[in-house]
Design an enzyme around this catalytic site. Structure first.
Site, PDB file in Angstrom:
ATOM      1  N   HIS A  27      33.823  93.452  44.542  1.00 51.34           N
ATOM      2  CA  HIS A  27      33.701  92.029  44.879  1.00 51.34           C
ATOM      3  C   HIS A  27      35.031  91.425  45.334  1.00 51.34           C
ATOM      4  O   HIS A  27      35.051  90.381  45.968  1.00 51.34           O
ATOM      5  CB  HIS A  27      33.104  91.230  43.709  1.00 51.34           C
ATOM      6  CG  HIS A  27      34.045  90.930  42.587  1.00 51.34           C
ATOM      7  ND1 HIS A  27      34.068  91.645  41.409  1.00 51.34           N
ATOM      8  CD2 HIS A  27      34.991  89.982  42.456  1.00 51.34           C
ATOM      9  CE1 HIS A  27      34.988  91.137  40.605  1.00 51.34           C
ATOM     10  NE2 HIS A  27      35.572  90.133  41.219  1.00 51.34           N
ATOM     11  N   ASP A  57      30.342  97.775  41.162  1.00 49.62           N
ATOM     12  CA  ASP A  57      31.474  96.900  41.457  1.00 49.62           C
ATOM     13  C   ASP A  57      32.790  97.678  41.536  1.00 49.62           C
ATOM     14  O   ASP A  57      33.811  97.251  40.995  1.00 49.62           O
ATOM     15  CB  ASP A  57      31.589  95.775  40.421  1.00 49.62           C
ATOM     16  CG  ASP A  57      32.317  94.554  40.980  1.00 49.62           C
ATOM     17  OD1 ASP A  57      32.725  94.604  42.159  1.00 49.62           O
ATOM     18  OD2 ASP A  57      32.481  93.569  40.247  1.00 49.62           O
ATOM     19  N   SER A 135      40.656  90.535  38.586  1.00 50.24           N
ATOM     20  CA  SER A 135      39.575  91.444  38.939  1.00 50.24           C
ATOM     21  C   SER A 135      40.099  92.685  39.645  1.00 50.24           C
ATOM     22  O   SER A 135      40.899  92.593  40.580  1.00 50.24           O
ATOM     23  CB  SER A 135      38.565  90.748  39.853  1.00 50.24           C
ATOM     24  OG  SER A 135      37.848  89.768  39.145  1.00 50.24           O
TER      25      SER A 135
END
Length: 288
Positions: A27, A57, A135
């Site tokens: 993402h 992911d 992230s």
């Protein structure tokens, strides 16, 4: 280093091997037209996408960097982790690069949702501070070994609230080599398409209702039946209700169970047909 403005499209990654492969969250780079990687010494390099697994992911990038800049992370394992264990998160929260936070493992075997809506099982929950920009960064144990990829937070405001989640390194170890070799994940399957889960629920059906069957697929060879039309009426196909000893109540159950298996495995699929249960042996094949 402006602590007020939050850069968009920033995240974190880590060096996987001496060939310059970088692992991050899918993402982080999913909407990018180009990607740049900033190293620890602040040099910026162009990166290309090697492969991605949106359902997990995870993405792998490639950079062309001098060997002295490539120090691959030490890989740990997640199956031996314990609640209460000390952990460290390294990342780029709010654009503040090379930030480290510490905490403990708050819980194990959580489920988080990928950008595709698919469930990622076995996630690690931690209270180490994880914020936007973290992230794709590594979650480390006290020995500095990778045990997960920091992926998401649970927060009403979108900022740190004491609950963060990481994709477990055992999943990363399974996925990344496939992305490097094939550019995608080779998934095991039986060669069927399924009726939309909302429609199945509205019909009061528990299980995975087969809509179509691919020609020459394991399901076709096993004699499974698709949903068809006869004289204007819909004739329901087989309903998959179990794989081995695992009950299947939905498409998600079937998807999760098949992911645990490998291409070439022989399984027993239990189907409901005309009110009767039949057990059918099927050998899994690779699907796109």
């Amino acid at each position: 280093m402006n602590a007020v403005e939050i850069p968009q499209g920033t995240g974190t990654g880590f060096i996987w091997d001496n060939s310059g492969r970088i692992v991050t969250n899918f993402h982080v780079i999913s909407d990018a037209s180009r990607v740049q990687v900033t190293m620890a010494d602040n040099t910026t390099l162009k990166a290309i996408l090697v492969g991605a697994a949106p359902d997990k992911d995870i993405a792998v990038l490639q950079i062309d960097a001098p060997s002295h800049q490539l120090r691959p992370i030490t890989i740990g394992r997640s199956k031996d982790l314990q609640v209460g264990q000390k952990v460290f998160a390294i990342g780029n929260p709010f654009g503040l690069d090379q930030t480290i936070t510490s905490g403990i493992i708050s819980a194990l075997n959580r489920e988080i949702t990928a950008i595709t809506g698919r469930v990622i099982p076995g996630a690690i929950q931690t209270d180490a501070a994880i914020n936007p920009g973290n992230s794709g960064g590594p979650l480390l144990d006290s020995a500095g070994r990778l045990i997960g990829i920091n992926t998401s937070i649970y927060s009403p405001s979108g900022a740190y609230a004491g609950i963060g989640f990481a994709v477990a390194v055992d999943i990363v170890n399974e996925i990344v080599p496939q992305l490097i070799k094939h550019g995608k994940v080779i998934k095991p399957g039986i060669g069927v398409t399924l009726v939309d889960e909302r429609i199945v629920k509205d019909m009061g059906i528990q299980g995975a209702l087969i809509l179509g069957i691919e020609k020459d697929s394991p399901a076709a060879k096993a004699g499974l039946r698709p949903t068809t039309q006869y004289r204007g009426d819909v004739v329901l196909g087989d309903i998959i209700v179990a794989v081995g000893q695992t009950k299947i109540r939905s498409y998600e159950d079937l998807h999760t169970e098949l992911e645990r298996l490998s291409v070439g495995s022989e399984i027993i699929v239990s189907i409901l047909r005309d009110g009767e249960i039949f057990n059918v042996p099927i050998r899994l094949t690779a699907i796109n």
